[in-house]
Enzyme design. Sequence first.
Site, PDB file in Angstrom:
ATOM      1  CB  THR A  95       6.348   2.674   3.317  1.00 35.71           C
ATOM      2  OG1 THR A  95       5.350   2.723   4.207  1.00 35.71           O
ATOM      3  CG2 THR A  95       5.411   2.206   2.474  1.00 35.71           C
ATOM      4  NE  ARG A 118      -2.438   0.979   9.354  1.00 33.74           N
ATOM      5  CZ  ARG A 118      -1.910   1.451   8.499  1.00 33.74           C
ATOM      6  NH1 ARG A 118      -0.647   0.387   8.702  1.00 33.74           N
ATOM      7  NH2 ARG A 118      -2.059   2.349   7.766  1.00 33.74           N
ATOM      8  CB  VAL A 119      -3.531  -5.249   6.092  1.00 32.20           C
ATOM      9  CG1 VAL A 119      -3.066  -5.278   5.345  1.00 32.20           C
ATOM     10  CG2 VAL A 119      -3.548  -6.044   7.400  1.00 32.20           C
ATOM     11  N   GLY A 120      -1.844  -2.125   6.436  1.00 35.35           N
ATOM     12  CA  GLY A 120      -2.115  -0.377   6.152  1.00 35.35           C
ATOM     13  C   GLY A 120      -2.231  -0.720   4.091  1.00 35.35           C
ATOM     14  CG  ASP A 121      -0.950   2.475   1.963  1.00 33.07           C
ATOM     15  OD1 ASP A 121      -0.134   2.079   2.588  1.00 33.07           O
ATOM     16  OD2 ASP A 121      -0.478   3.260   1.023  1.00 33.07           O
ATOM     17  CB  THR A 176       5.863   6.396   1.382  1.00 35.33           C
ATOM     18  OG1 THR A 176       5.795   7.629   1.036  1.00 35.33           O
ATOM     19  CG2 THR A 176       6.966   5.063   0.024  1.00 35.33           C
ATOM     20  N   GLY A 177       3.382   6.606   3.145  1.00 36.77           N
ATOM     21  CA  GLY A 177       2.141   7.696   3.961  1.00 36.77           C
ATOM     22  C   GLY A 177       1.003   7.029   4.363  1.00 36.77           C
ATOM     23  N   GLY A 212      -1.293   5.175   5.014  1.00 36.95           N
ATOM     24  CA  GLY A 212      -2.395   4.410   4.289  1.00 36.95           C
ATOM     25  C   GLY A 212      -3.682   3.492   4.173  1.00 36.95           C
TER      26      GLY A 212
HETATM   27  N1  GLY Z   1       1.697   3.126   3.704  1.00 37.61           N
HETATM   28  C1  GLY Z   1       1.361   2.644   5.032  1.00 37.61           C
HETATM   29  C2  GLY Z   1       1.079   2.329   6.056  1.00 37.61           C
HETATM   30  O1  GLY Z   1      -0.099   2.876   5.991  1.00 37.61           O
HETATM   31  O2  GLY Z   1       1.224   1.070   6.396  1.00 37.61           O
END
Ligand code: GLY
Length: 346
Positions: free
Chosen positions: A199, A227-230, A250-251, A253
């Site tokens: 990210t 799927r949607v992350g953070d 980043t990392g 989510g």
């Molecule tokens: N931090 C990016 C994700 O998990 O999609």
Amino acid sequence: MSDILSRRGFLGATTGLAAAAAFRVPAGPPEAPAVHIRPPAKPVIVASGNGLRGVERAGQLIATGSDTLDAIIEGVKIQELDPTDMSVGYGGLPNEDGVIQLDASCMHGPTRRAGAVGALENIKTPSVVAKYVLLYTDHILLVGEGAKRFALSYGFQEEDLMTEQTRQRWLSWRANRSGRDDWLDVSGEHEMVARPHGTININAVNARGEISSVTTTSGLAWKIPGRVGDSPIVGAGQYCDNDVGAAGSTGRGEANIKACGAFLTVENMRRGMSPTDAALETLRRVVATTEGRLLNERGRPTFGLNFYALNKNGEFGAASMYPSSFSAFHGETAAVHDTAHLFEGR
Ligand code: GLY
């Protein structure tokens, strides 16, 4: 004037700036200390490790009068358009169906506005689409087909985001999948193995104390479609409060969403913590909210997560679960630094 400040938030922005002249941190918890604000003489920008070119570009733009959000979006676009960065935009790694779905969000401190897109397909620069949501709508988050239709209506081009390199990586993953996918074993013993999880996040403050933040990603490789992350979640992937500072991540989510990590980091700074300490404190909260299957025998997370933060005075820092790096621009130079970290190793 920036296209952001020229729109309807301008009146509020100028009012906010006048108020900021005699700044004391408002609206915090009762024990919050008064913090005297003296914005940096020159722009300060902090980003994830892959943001070195981005912070340099954003620094140059802010130094020549660009709005902070316009500048950092130009910064993240470098990675979005780079086919060799497989964590962001064009050339990002796809979901389990081989489709690249992109997430992004941004916040503009002076106007207190936010915009975001989730699971956006076939558009190379989701950060810019997120900025258009911020600029032109009364909404904050558009997803999927609606986000794409919105982008196309503003003239964004529909393009194939897959490169030969990412296609080969996906084919190789598909041929070897089984225990390495997102479907939990019935036994609950399934271990989530490390997977590409990149990210880019950039945060900036200028000499007037105007702050902005942006995060953009192709998300977790081989994710379940939809799927949607953070990254597109305001308060998780990034957060900006023009009275205090900004933070982003980043990392993994899923771990961050449960802790509202970017918001929490800004709140930690509001209570008087330095950006680095604020990020470390958020990571401790993430560990405390992590379910057992994602902790190893030493009680340490089996995933990585980083936070990057700066405050209105231009102090900046970053922290991660395990040793990592971040990029920063201050003075007139950009450099990569080591993060503070919670654990030396897994
Ligand atoms: N931090 C990016 C994700 O998990 O999609």
